[in-house]
Design a protein around this motif. Structure first.
Motif, PDB file in Angstrom:
ATOM      1  N   THR A   1       0.786  -4.227   3.900  1.00  0.00           N
ATOM      2  CA  THR A   1       0.544  -4.080   2.947  1.00  0.00           C
ATOM      3  C   THR A   1       2.066  -3.061   2.143  1.00  0.00           C
ATOM      4  O   THR A   1       2.883  -3.331   1.766  1.00  0.00           O
ATOM      5  CB  THR A   1      -0.882  -2.827   1.788  1.00  0.00           C
ATOM      6  N   SER A   2       2.632  -2.048   3.569  1.00  0.00           N
ATOM      7  CA  SER A   2       2.868  -1.439   3.552  1.00  0.00           C
ATOM      8  C   SER A   2       4.830  -2.538   4.120  1.00  0.00           C
ATOM      9  O   SER A   2       5.759  -2.260   3.286  1.00  0.00           O
ATOM     10  CB  SER A   2       3.688  -0.038   4.815  1.00  0.00           C
TER      11      SER A   2
ATOM     12  N   LEU B   1      -0.725   3.276  -0.604  1.00  0.00           N
ATOM     13  CA  LEU B   1      -0.743   5.105  -1.009  1.00  0.00           C
ATOM     14  C   LEU B   1      -2.767   5.394  -0.584  1.00  0.00           C
ATOM     15  O   LEU B   1      -2.558   6.194  -0.472  1.00  0.00           O
ATOM     16  CB  LEU B   1      -0.467   5.344  -1.900  1.00  0.00           C
ATOM     17  N   TRP B   2      -2.918   4.501  -2.024  1.00  0.00           N
ATOM     18  CA  TRP B   2      -4.240   4.908  -1.785  1.00  0.00           C
ATOM     19  C   TRP B   2      -5.172   4.637  -0.784  1.00  0.00           C
ATOM     20  O   TRP B   2      -6.258   5.409  -0.547  1.00  0.00           O
ATOM     21  CB  TRP B   2      -5.243   4.075  -3.199  1.00  0.00           C
ATOM     22  N   PHE B   3      -4.685   3.498  -0.196  1.00  0.00           N
ATOM     23  CA  PHE B   3      -5.153   3.215   1.100  1.00  0.00           C
ATOM     24  C   PHE B   3      -5.406   3.861   2.117  1.00  0.00           C
ATOM     25  O   PHE B   3      -6.127   4.795   3.340  1.00  0.00           O
ATOM     26  CB  PHE B   3      -5.641   2.042   1.903  1.00  0.00           C
ATOM     27  N   GLU B   4      -3.427   4.917   2.333  1.00  0.00           N
ATOM     28  CA  GLU B   4      -3.592   5.446   3.413  1.00  0.00           C
ATOM     29  C   GLU B   4      -4.508   6.704   2.952  1.00  0.00           C
ATOM     30  O   GLU B   4      -4.319   7.701   4.811  1.00  0.00           O
ATOM     31  CB  GLU B   4      -2.050   5.137   2.813  1.00  0.00           C
ATOM     32  N   ARG B   5      -4.597   7.400   2.290  1.00  0.00           N
ATOM     33  CA  ARG B   5      -5.229   8.312   2.067  1.00  0.00           C
ATOM     34  C   ARG B   5      -6.276   8.558   2.293  1.00  0.00           C
ATOM     35  O   ARG B   5      -6.963   9.805   2.934  1.00  0.00           O
ATOM     36  CB  ARG B   5      -5.208   8.680   0.777  1.00  0.00           C
ATOM     37  N   ARG B   6      -7.033   7.042   2.791  1.00  0.00           N
ATOM     38  CA  ARG B   6      -8.515   7.525   3.642  1.00  0.00           C
ATOM     39  C   ARG B   6      -8.359   6.678   4.953  1.00  0.00           C
ATOM     40  O   ARG B   6      -9.592   6.691   5.396  1.00  0.00           O
ATOM     41  CB  ARG B   6      -9.737   6.626   2.757  1.00  0.00           C
TER      42      ARG B   6
ATOM     43  N   ALA C   1       1.376   0.927  -4.842  1.00  0.00           N
ATOM     44  CA  ALA C   1      -0.150   2.223  -5.460  1.00  0.00           C
ATOM     45  C   ALA C   1      -1.313   1.695  -3.885  1.00  0.00           C
ATOM     46  O   ALA C   1      -1.817   2.538  -3.771  1.00  0.00           O
ATOM     47  CB  ALA C   1      -0.075   1.433  -6.633  1.00  0.00           C
ATOM     48  N   PHE C   2      -1.564   0.319  -4.109  1.00  0.00           N
ATOM     49  CA  PHE C   2      -2.936   0.244  -3.657  1.00  0.00           C
ATOM     50  C   PHE C   2      -2.521   0.665  -2.365  1.00  0.00           C
ATOM     51  O   PHE C   2      -3.481   1.423  -1.142  1.00  0.00           O
ATOM     52  CB  PHE C   2      -2.926  -0.961  -3.523  1.00  0.00           C
TER      53      PHE C   2
ATOM     54  N   LEU D   1       0.060  10.966   5.009  1.00  0.00           N
ATOM     55  CA  LEU D   1       0.992  11.584   3.499  1.00  0.00           C
ATOM     56  C   LEU D   1       1.320  13.302   3.522  1.00  0.00           C
ATOM     57  O   LEU D   1       1.791  13.907   2.796  1.00  0.00           O
ATOM     58  CB  LEU D   1      -0.609  11.403   2.825  1.00  0.00           C
TER      59      LEU D   1
END
Length: 461
Positions: free
Chosen positions: A189-190, A229-234, A226-227, A242
């Motif tokens: 995704t990145s 960053l959402w995934f990287e938080r988890r 956006a997806f 992050l």
């Protein structure tokens, strides 16, 4: 490591002054000519976050060797290319290799030298190369295209690459590897999100911000990132931790770097166009026109240790950005009949600012980063560097296109538009000064006891 970085920078900027000759000898249309640089930028920017984490995961020595092999082979293909498509494809591979090498260089420096005077002395020389390398590429591009052949600028990488492989194998340690599974979803995704973002920015420069392809690319990039960053938080072992953005100082350094690099890339682009299209300089004359700035960039960079002892890192950074802004505003006053000296004098200010800005921005961008995140942090620094150039140039091309003067025509009209773009570049540096004053300077003062001001940048031996 400095030689690796210099090789990347030279081949990034060498095509600016050599592009007219490349287009003529390869019978390339103006649109095809833009893709000589855009293919490099697209693959460089698209793969940066993924490539930055490869060294942490698989070992920096192995990743560096892979990057040098790819870059060298792509350079040889470019040097012997017989068609525009072959050249552009090889430039894309060069960009991929540069995305591997650029963050690896900074990560190795950060991991090899302990934080403090040792690391900051190393970062000073890194900044010398970063500041002088791009402008040196402009000079060499003009010399090769004007006196020899533009192909020499790429073929020279073959002996350099072979020597670097031996040097890396001998002196670079493999380093610690990150434990745990590789973040495949984050990597995909990145890369997809960054690729769409860079493509949208590149397309906006050619076709405008409202072109359907530009809008679709940028919207898709926002959704994918956006997806991401959402995934990287988890994610347990993220491609982009992050936690790197928890520091206001580092975040401001990333933003400041984008603004500063955006102004510098635009300065090189528009000044080259100004010299050749408005003043009628040859590629050789335009390349040599950057020589005084190159000398001052190098000279000011090597004085950083002494200046830092007196001024402190953030204050030095604000002074450098002020020199940049002043030089760009002065340069914007040149007309269609300007003499070379009306360009050279303001370029001396830009050279001084360019030589002293990179080191404090780099030091603030990697300060306080844990060893396990050195590659990722170096990747973020390079992402800011890459996106700053793409975004800054795209914005200022819009400024250029909209700054029409009904009373002017021909080269006078182009000169007026370039001057407007130069003023826009000056504004970028002024905003960077405000960010430094608001976030980087207070961070230095609040950490004064633990991290003296002089430790942000190299100390004298």
């Amino acid at each position: 490591m400095l030689t690796v970085y210099l090789m990347i920078l030279l081949d990034l900027s060498i095509v600016y002054t050599g592009m007219p000759e490349i287009g003529r000898t390869m019978a390339m249309s103006p649109i095809m000519q833009t893709w000589v640089q855009n293919a490099y930028l697209l693959f460089f920017g698209g793969f940066l976050l993924l490539s930055a984490r490869l060294g942490d995961t698989f070992g920096r020595k192995r990743v560096l060797q892979l990057g040098v092999v790819l870059f060298t082979l792509a350079s040889v293909v470019i040097g012997f290319s017989q068609s525009s498509y072959e050249l552009i494809a090889a430039r894309a591979i060069q960009g991929l290799a540069a995305s591997i090498l650029a963050p690896s260089v900074l990560a190795v420096i950060s991991a090899t030298f302990a934080e403090g005077s040792e690391r900051t002395r190393a970062l000073s020389w890194y900044s010398v190369v970063a500041g002088a390398g791009a402008s040196l590429g402009m000079v060499l591009g003009g010399i090769f295209a004007g006196l020899l052949s533009w192909r020499i600028g790429f073929l020279v990488n073959l002996p350099i690459g072979i020597a670097l492989l031996f040097a890396i194998n001998r002196v670079i340690p493999d380093g610690e590897r990150m434990q745990g599974r590789f973040d495949v979803i984050g990597a995909v995704t990145s890369t997809l999100g960054m690729g769409l973002l860079v493509y949208g920015l590149v397309n906006s420069a050619d076709h405008g911000w409202l072109a359907p392809v530009t809008v679709l690319s940028l919207v898709a990039a926002v959704v994918v990132l956006a997806f991401f960053l959402w995934f990287e938080r988890r994610a347990a072992f993220p491609v982009l931790p992050l936690r790197l953005f928890a520091s206001r100082e580092r975040s401001a350094a990333y933003a400041g770097r984008m603004l500063y690099i955006g102004s510098m890339v635009s300065f090189f682009f528009f000044t080259t166009q100004y010299m050749q299209q408005v003043l009628g300089y040859t590629a050789l004359q335009a390349g040599l026109g950057f020589l005084p700035m190159t000398v001052l960039t190098f000279g000011s960079a090597v004085t950083i240790p002494r200046l830092t002892r007196v001024m402190g890192g953030p204050t030095l950074l604000m002074g450098a950005l002020a020199f940049m802004a002043a030089g760009l505003i002065w340069l914007a006053q040149a007309g269609a009949n300007a003499t070379y000296w009306q360009l050279a004098v303001p370029m001396t200010l830009i050279g001084i600012g360019n030589g002293t800005a990179m080191a404090p921005l780099t030091a603030a961008g990697v300060h306080g980063v844990e060893p396990r995140d050195q590659g990722a942090a170096s990747g973020v620094v390079n992402v800011a560097h890459q996106l700053g150039g793409s975004v800054g140039l795209s914005i200022l091309i819009v400024v250029f296109a909209s700054a029409t003067d009904p009373a002017a025509s021909g080269v006078a009209a182009i000169g007026h538009q370039i001057n407007a773009a130069m003023l826009g570049a000056a504004v970028m540096n002024i905003v960077a000064i405000a960010l430094t004053a608001a976030f980087i300077l207070p961070a230095e003062r609040s950490n004064g006891a633990a991290r003296p001001a002089s430790s942000m940048l190299p100390q004298a031996d």
